[in-house]
Motif scaffolding. Sequence first.
Motif, PDB file in Angstrom:
ATOM      1  N   LEU A   1     -14.000  22.833 -62.252  1.00  0.00           N
ATOM      2  CA  LEU A   1     -14.123  24.383 -62.140  1.00  0.00           C
ATOM      3  C   LEU A   1     -12.786  25.064 -61.798  1.00  0.00           C
ATOM      4  O   LEU A   1     -12.710  26.111 -61.969  1.00  0.00           O
ATOM      5  N   ALA A   2     -11.863  24.119 -61.429  1.00  0.00           N
ATOM      6  CA  ALA A   2     -10.283  24.964 -61.011  1.00  0.00           C
ATOM      7  C   ALA A   2      -9.454  24.096 -61.712  1.00  0.00           C
ATOM      8  O   ALA A   2      -8.426  23.595 -60.910  1.00  0.00           O
ATOM      9  N   PRO A   3      -9.255  23.720 -63.147  1.00  0.00           N
ATOM     10  CA  PRO A   3      -8.174  23.035 -63.646  1.00  0.00           C
ATOM     11  C   PRO A   3      -6.765  23.196 -63.321  1.00  0.00           C
ATOM     12  O   PRO A   3      -6.068  22.281 -63.229  1.00  0.00           O
TER      13      PRO A   3
ATOM     14  N   TRP B   1     -19.037  15.749 -51.734  1.00  0.00           N
ATOM     15  CA  TRP B   1     -19.017  14.758 -52.987  1.00  0.00           C
ATOM     16  C   TRP B   1     -19.070  15.716 -54.398  1.00  0.00           C
ATOM     17  O   TRP B   1     -17.973  15.700 -55.286  1.00  0.00           O
ATOM     18  N   VAL B   2     -19.712  16.500 -54.415  1.00  0.00           N
ATOM     19  CA  VAL B   2     -19.954  17.291 -55.413  1.00  0.00           C
ATOM     20  C   VAL B   2     -18.851  18.258 -55.728  1.00  0.00           C
ATOM     21  O   VAL B   2     -18.212  18.366 -56.899  1.00  0.00           O
ATOM     22  N   GLY B   3     -18.167  18.873 -54.427  1.00  0.00           N
ATOM     23  CA  GLY B   3     -17.263  19.909 -54.691  1.00  0.00           C
ATOM     24  C   GLY B   3     -15.858  19.109 -55.172  1.00  0.00           C
ATOM     25  O   GLY B   3     -15.166  19.708 -56.203  1.00  0.00           O
ATOM     26  N   ALA B   4     -15.663  17.916 -54.796  1.00  0.00           N
ATOM     27  CA  ALA B   4     -14.589  17.170 -54.850  1.00  0.00           C
ATOM     28  C   ALA B   4     -14.664  16.569 -56.532  1.00  0.00           C
ATOM     29  O   ALA B   4     -13.678  16.659 -57.180  1.00  0.00           O
ATOM     30  N   HIS B   5     -15.698  16.232 -56.921  1.00  0.00           N
ATOM     31  CA  HIS B   5     -16.142  15.803 -58.444  1.00  0.00           C
ATOM     32  C   HIS B   5     -15.986  17.151 -59.177  1.00  0.00           C
ATOM     33  O   HIS B   5     -15.463  16.735 -60.308  1.00  0.00           O
TER      34      HIS B   5
END
Length: 181
Positions: A20-22, A11-15
Amino acid sequence: MILLILGIALWVGAHLFKRLAPGQRASMGSAGKGIMAVAILAGLVLIVIGYRGAAFIPVWTPPAFMVHINNLLMIVAVFVYGMSATKGRLRGKLRHPQLTAVKIWAVAHLLVNGDLASIILFGAMLAWAVVEVILINRTEDWVRPEPGPAKKDILLVVITVAMFAIITAIHAWLGVWPFPG
């Protein structure tokens, strides 16, 4: 507990991926939205399964009066979340109404749940919302929208009460009665 933690991480990573990696996110194009949506949904499913299946490990015992504070904060959280879609006078009073609502929701639930799984879940959601706001504020300018008519705010209050009733019904259906007996 592992499923809960994996779900939170997903959840956090996907959000946060977009923030963080635009460049990587942009290179995925419109298909990236679907991939992130699936990742968020998968994270949510893992969170629900992991939380419901986690062993109850008490860390602290919340005082009974915290239930009242939780319920008040939950009404506020639902109202603040609704502000993101309002076109009333309150429009633009908060820059991040949805993330602010998540923070209120998380704090409210931390006040009434003293077990380890709850502390992990609600603490992680609180931390995620704080980080998300910081990252958005650093990278995006905000133009405050013009306020709309007051009657839209009255509609927001009505919708808040209805949504709170629905959330209460869902909690009752899941076996958690949110009001003291």
